[in-house]
Motif scaffolding. Sequence first.
Motif, PDB file in Angstrom:
ATOM      1  N   LEU A  90      38.110  41.281  46.821  1.00  0.00           N
ATOM      2  CA  LEU A  90      38.401  40.030  47.915  1.00  0.00           C
ATOM      3  C   LEU A  90      36.772  40.336  48.703  1.00  0.00           C
ATOM      4  O   LEU A  90      36.690  40.566  49.032  1.00  0.00           O
ATOM      5  CB  LEU A  90      39.394  40.614  48.774  1.00  0.00           C
ATOM      6  CG  LEU A  90      40.812  39.960  47.939  1.00  0.00           C
ATOM      7  CD1 LEU A  90      42.092  40.576  49.190  1.00  0.00           C
ATOM      8  CD2 LEU A  90      41.119  39.430  47.260  1.00  0.00           C
ATOM      9  N   PRO A  91      36.771  38.191  48.257  1.00  0.00           N
ATOM     10  CA  PRO A  91      35.459  38.274  48.866  1.00  0.00           C
ATOM     11  C   PRO A  91      36.310  38.718  51.240  1.00  0.00           C
ATOM     12  O   PRO A  91      36.588  38.137  51.140  1.00  0.00           O
ATOM     13  CB  PRO A  91      35.002  36.825  48.641  1.00  0.00           C
ATOM     14  CG  PRO A  91      36.136  36.661  48.037  1.00  0.00           C
ATOM     15  CD  PRO A  91      36.995  37.687  47.213  1.00  0.00           C
ATOM     16  N   PHE A  92      34.653  39.008  51.939  1.00  0.00           N
ATOM     17  CA  PHE A  92      34.729  39.558  52.658  1.00  0.00           C
ATOM     18  C   PHE A  92      35.891  37.941  53.776  1.00  0.00           C
ATOM     19  O   PHE A  92      36.627  38.532  54.447  1.00  0.00           O
ATOM     20  CB  PHE A  92      34.002  40.000  53.556  1.00  0.00           C
ATOM     21  CG  PHE A  92      33.767  41.011  53.429  1.00  0.00           C
ATOM     22  CD1 PHE A  92      34.334  42.238  54.590  1.00  0.00           C
ATOM     23  CD2 PHE A  92      32.727  41.528  52.354  1.00  0.00           C
ATOM     24  CE1 PHE A  92      33.917  43.275  54.377  1.00  0.00           C
ATOM     25  CE2 PHE A  92      32.619  43.372  52.212  1.00  0.00           C
ATOM     26  CZ  PHE A  92      33.207  43.879  53.002  1.00  0.00           C
ATOM     27  N   GLU A  93      35.292  36.760  53.586  1.00  0.00           N
ATOM     28  CA  GLU A  93      35.938  35.763  54.774  1.00  0.00           C
ATOM     29  C   GLU A  93      37.214  35.505  53.882  1.00  0.00           C
ATOM     30  O   GLU A  93      38.049  35.080  54.565  1.00  0.00           O
ATOM     31  CB  GLU A  93      35.170  35.027  54.292  1.00  0.00           C
ATOM     32  CG  GLU A  93      35.172  33.920  52.886  1.00  0.00           C
ATOM     33  CD  GLU A  93      33.652  34.491  52.307  1.00  0.00           C
ATOM     34  OE1 GLU A  93      33.404  35.770  52.450  1.00  0.00           O
ATOM     35  OE2 GLU A  93      33.453  33.921  51.192  1.00  0.00           O
TER      36      GLU A  93
ATOM     37  N   ILE B  56      39.274  37.718  53.338  1.00  0.00           N
ATOM     38  CA  ILE B  56      40.492  39.536  54.124  1.00  0.00           C
ATOM     39  C   ILE B  56      41.316  39.084  54.616  1.00  0.00           C
ATOM     40  O   ILE B  56      42.253  39.904  54.976  1.00  0.00           O
ATOM     41  CB  ILE B  56      39.357  40.486  53.772  1.00  0.00           C
ATOM     42  CG1 ILE B  56      39.261  41.124  52.743  1.00  0.00           C
ATOM     43  CG2 ILE B  56      40.117  41.592  54.910  1.00  0.00           C
ATOM     44  CD1 ILE B  56      37.844  41.913  52.384  1.00  0.00           C
ATOM     45  N   THR B  57      40.971  38.070  55.646  1.00  0.00           N
ATOM     46  CA  THR B  57      41.789  38.064  57.183  1.00  0.00           C
ATOM     47  C   THR B  57      42.910  37.123  56.416  1.00  0.00           C
ATOM     48  O   THR B  57      43.914  37.517  57.639  1.00  0.00           O
ATOM     49  CB  THR B  57      40.569  36.361  58.249  1.00  0.00           C
ATOM     50  OG1 THR B  57      41.068  36.184  58.901  1.00  0.00           O
ATOM     51  CG2 THR B  57      40.413  35.364  57.024  1.00  0.00           C
TER      52      THR B  57
ATOM     53  N   GLU C  28      33.920  26.154  58.414  1.00  0.00           N
ATOM     54  CA  GLU C  28      34.639  26.830  57.854  1.00  0.00           C
ATOM     55  C   GLU C  28      35.930  26.440  56.484  1.00  0.00           C
ATOM     56  O   GLU C  28      36.255  26.978  55.535  1.00  0.00           O
ATOM     57  CB  GLU C  28      34.535  27.816  58.113  1.00  0.00           C
ATOM     58  CG  GLU C  28      34.029  28.594  58.284  1.00  0.00           C
ATOM     59  CD  GLU C  28      34.423  28.543  60.597  1.00  0.00           C
ATOM     60  OE1 GLU C  28      35.073  29.071  61.085  1.00  0.00           O
ATOM     61  OE2 GLU C  28      33.332  27.512  61.006  1.00  0.00           O
TER      62      GLU C  28
ATOM     63  N   LEU D 148      45.083  38.193  54.835  1.00  0.00           N
ATOM     64  CA  LEU D 148      45.590  39.536  54.545  1.00  0.00           C
ATOM     65  C   LEU D 148      46.514  40.072  56.256  1.00  0.00           C
ATOM     66  O   LEU D 148      47.740  40.436  55.850  1.00  0.00           O
ATOM     67  CB  LEU D 148      45.460  40.529  54.123  1.00  0.00           C
ATOM     68  CG  LEU D 148      44.694  40.711  52.754  1.00  0.00           C
ATOM     69  CD1 LEU D 148      44.410  41.525  52.189  1.00  0.00           C
ATOM     70  CD2 LEU D 148      45.687  40.368  51.561  1.00  0.00           C
TER      71      LEU D 148
END
Lengths: 277, 277, 277, 277
Positions: A96-99, A101-102, A53, A104
């Motif tokens: 925002l792309p979900f990946e 968002i973390t 990732e 934030l």
Amino acid sequence: MRFSVGCEIQYDVSEETTLILNVEAQHGEGQEVLDEQFSISSGVPAESHIVPETGNRYRRLKLNAGQHLISYSATVETRPYFGDPALIPQVPIAELPFEVITHLSPSRYCQSDKLGRFAWRQFGNANGYETVTAICNWIYENVDYLEGSSDGSTSAYDTFTLRAGVCRDFAHLGITFARALGIPARFVSAYAYDLTPQDFHAVFEAYLDGRWYLFDATRRCPIDGLVRIAIGRDAADSAFATYFGQLGGPAALVRVERLDSQPGTDWTVAAVSLSSP
Amino acid sequence: MRFSVGCEIQYDVSEETTLILNVEAQHGEGQEVLDEQFSISSGVPAESHIVPETGNRYRRLKLNAGQHLISYSATVETRPYFGDPALIPQVPIAELPFEVITHLSPSRYCQSDKLGRFAWRQFGNANGYETVTAICNWIYENVDYLEGSSDGSTSAYDTFTLRAGVCRDFAHLGITFARALGIPARFVSAYAYDLTPQDFHAVFEAYLDGRWYLFDATRRCPIDGLVRIAIGRDAADSAFATYFGQLGGPAALVRVERLDSQPGTDWTVAAVSLSSP
Amino acid sequence: MRFSVGCEIQYDVSEETTLILNVEAQHGEGQEVLDEQFSISSGVPAESHIVPETGNRYRRLKLNAGQHLISYSATVETRPYFGDPALIPQVPIAELPFEVITHLSPSRYCQSDKLGRFAWRQFGNANGYETVTAICNWIYENVDYLEGSSDGSTSAYDTFTLRAGVCRDFAHLGITFARALGIPARFVSAYAYDLTPQDFHAVFEAYLDGRWYLFDATRRCPIDGLVRIAIGRDAADSAFATYFGQLGGPAALVRVERLDSQPGTDWTVAAVSLSSP
Amino acid sequence: MRFSVGCEIQYDVSEETTLILNVEAQHGEGQEVLDEQFSISSGVPAESHIVPETGNRYRRLKLNAGQHLISYSATVETRPYFGDPALIPQVPIAELPFEVITHLSPSRYCQSDKLGRFAWRQFGNANGYETVTAICNWIYENVDYLEGSSDGSTSAYDTFTLRAGVCRDFAHLGITFARALGIPARFVSAYAYDLTPQDFHAVFEAYLDGRWYLFDATRRCPIDGLVRIAIGRDAADSAFATYFGQLGGPAALVRVERLDSQPGTDWTVAAVSLSSP
């Protein structure tokens, strides 16, 4: 731009120690490793791993008692994307792309849940790239760069109050403000061209207009002279070395040279990204 | 074991708000969702996303002003792995899978870098599963479970000193001690059978002998009656709801029922895991 | 100026409790108590004590289980000293009276040792009264007055970061900055004329040009409308009530009225002191 | 017991600095200064002051740039009161002298408001002298004495969590627990006989049965071998030196010798007080 980067780190190990290193340059679209060498004087095996990732590259070594000299050197071609700061808007949370968002969420050294009131009051009227520029300007103007003023337990909350720190503290504070404002932000450890004295460097990236843009509130080296080593939530998961055992504080020697003579790396005013969109 | 789980959450939205929900049961080897329903009274679209690395399931909703009632219900079959606590050793750092190592790092609510001295002194003589059991016993005996004694900014550092908290604080403290001792640990939000009063629950998992084993220092419900919703570093990235905007404090109603009558879910003394090895 | 001040406080005591009250107006050169009454519905004896160094007046009551209504009312003549803000210099440390020097030390809620770098950078160019005015202006402009945003464990360190608080937090922050700059400062609890809603108030005093001058960063009432109750290092030793036992959160009713019609008490721009030089 | 005590402190002053010293032995009933000498190599005047309420003795010096050597030596006769630990009860709040009550308040380094739950749980069943002995035993057994593990901003809250500190941290933690339990406690700086390596020492006093009894959780020297320098709420108002200006970290040499050969000073098990009742 082409750089020759490298480091030599010496460890005095007093009892068997597992060491996890994260000093190798990332491979990727914006940054290509043309050649590289990793060696350890004692010849112990160095298991390697790339996190899918993030692209972070780890080496795990089981060091027995004694002295170990670790050497890494690489030739790296960076192909920064240059954007126009005036044309880089913020991405609404809803898009925002979900990946992303973390990034934030508050983290160990970046308590964005605590500095929101200040961040909105101070930076709330700006938008996009301009917001993060305002954050970096504020940090540069209000926090003293002072070796020895912080340690491994210093977080953005402390730095905001004590108003002194080093590159990792500047990065943590920038990340914290950005997240508090709804802009995803992450920590970047890097080789940095034209940094004096030469050392590992820490900056941060903010996610704007579909890309991760680099920011450095320390103003100590050009933002397009970076070779990325690791990205993470903050220094807690981007350390260049983590060990489990007993060893003498490492002496590290870091080296970054420019290999080409093309223009650039002299304090661009463009927005710079090493990530693919 | 088969459970019927669900929740109803009501939001009073005063201005357009982006809501990110994380209330759906995880799919996986140890836990299968047989059927499920997600609905929102206002009928706004609910974009869904599953994070590949964790299996966490997110819903993103753009709520306009007004009242919104969100309902989720599912039938879930869990197939816990039961291990013998006496036969579950710790994994040496040198042999941990790389993707697990990140769960040794301190995080927003789990400052494992600060509680190491205490952890080693208190729990340093135990090994493996027994160590984490000792951690849970210590927390249960030394921290008061007290509604209202903590809030969203309370971290393990605070809980250790203040000696009071709720389920998320108990989980954070357990994670912190485990990491300080070199045992990877992560936060788990869950539906919990036989919890009174019924609510979302928080426990933690420790990585031992190649599996993530569940632990609950609150002793408020059986460890094999859990249906996992999310895993994360701590509550910062495992909240059941995160919003960006203005909304009235949600009223949540949580429901967990046992559907089969097979033995189990009555305070097993076995080690329980819902993860695949 | 002449004021009628008073309070009624009701306690629901569940087991024998020792209560120490500090609600009576100070006697002194700048403030004379013309008449006063203290009573308690249950008629328990109320031992009284005046601290010689501060003039603070304490009542100690041993309350048995049941309801107790405490009433205090007084007519107080204040004779504020009015100084010209432009002519009030700072006193060099070398010339401070020794008994004043202790008010340079950090205290429970005023960690002046941590905010020095910011204080010098922000206020370091001003001098004397002007410095403390700058401090109050900064607090007023940068901290939100917000009921419920702080609690009994909130200190200046927190308020500086969270940027919200109530009168006691505003006073703590002012004291902290002043001390950090070498200006002795102390906490003052008071009856305040024209405060809405009426309640006990907290302000601070700074020692300048041989006197303790009053400052109120909240701008919620005129600085020459204060009747001093207690002075102390911070709220830790100036609470209006401290108890040791079990009692129901007190309901307090505070009252302040102007009895004369002379000019004043309407937002003077003079420097105001109620202490003798 | 008769002691010869003294210190030599050298300052390298780079710009005019006001120094406030607090190194002279207290006069009083339990401790008599038979003769003493205070000198400063540069011959600058040293204004002296004794605080009436505490007996603390201050020297204020205006040092100009250059080197200054300060010497203090004294012959001190201590007449400790020895009590029987088994016969020293706690004083109920309702019967404490008012001037002692202030030592129940939390202070800069002793956040007794935060550690109450732990203190009651751990020490709540003991009474009087026994309680404070239990506190000292707990600190000795649970906190590592470790030079360099703390600094000037370390408070009892930190020490409780980090579990390491030096004499001032041990004293702060002891004070904090005592206050949390309703036992007045204060900080004491002292010359300490038989301390290795020799240095200024910090212990604490708790108010029990009408006297201030000495306690030292470090177990590094006999409790009846102390010569008191200062008492205060905590280190914030009991520092041996405070300065306002620029000076090089002082090199201090401390000396304590026993002059008589009477028995005592060898780890008495009696309760020891140097205060008058």
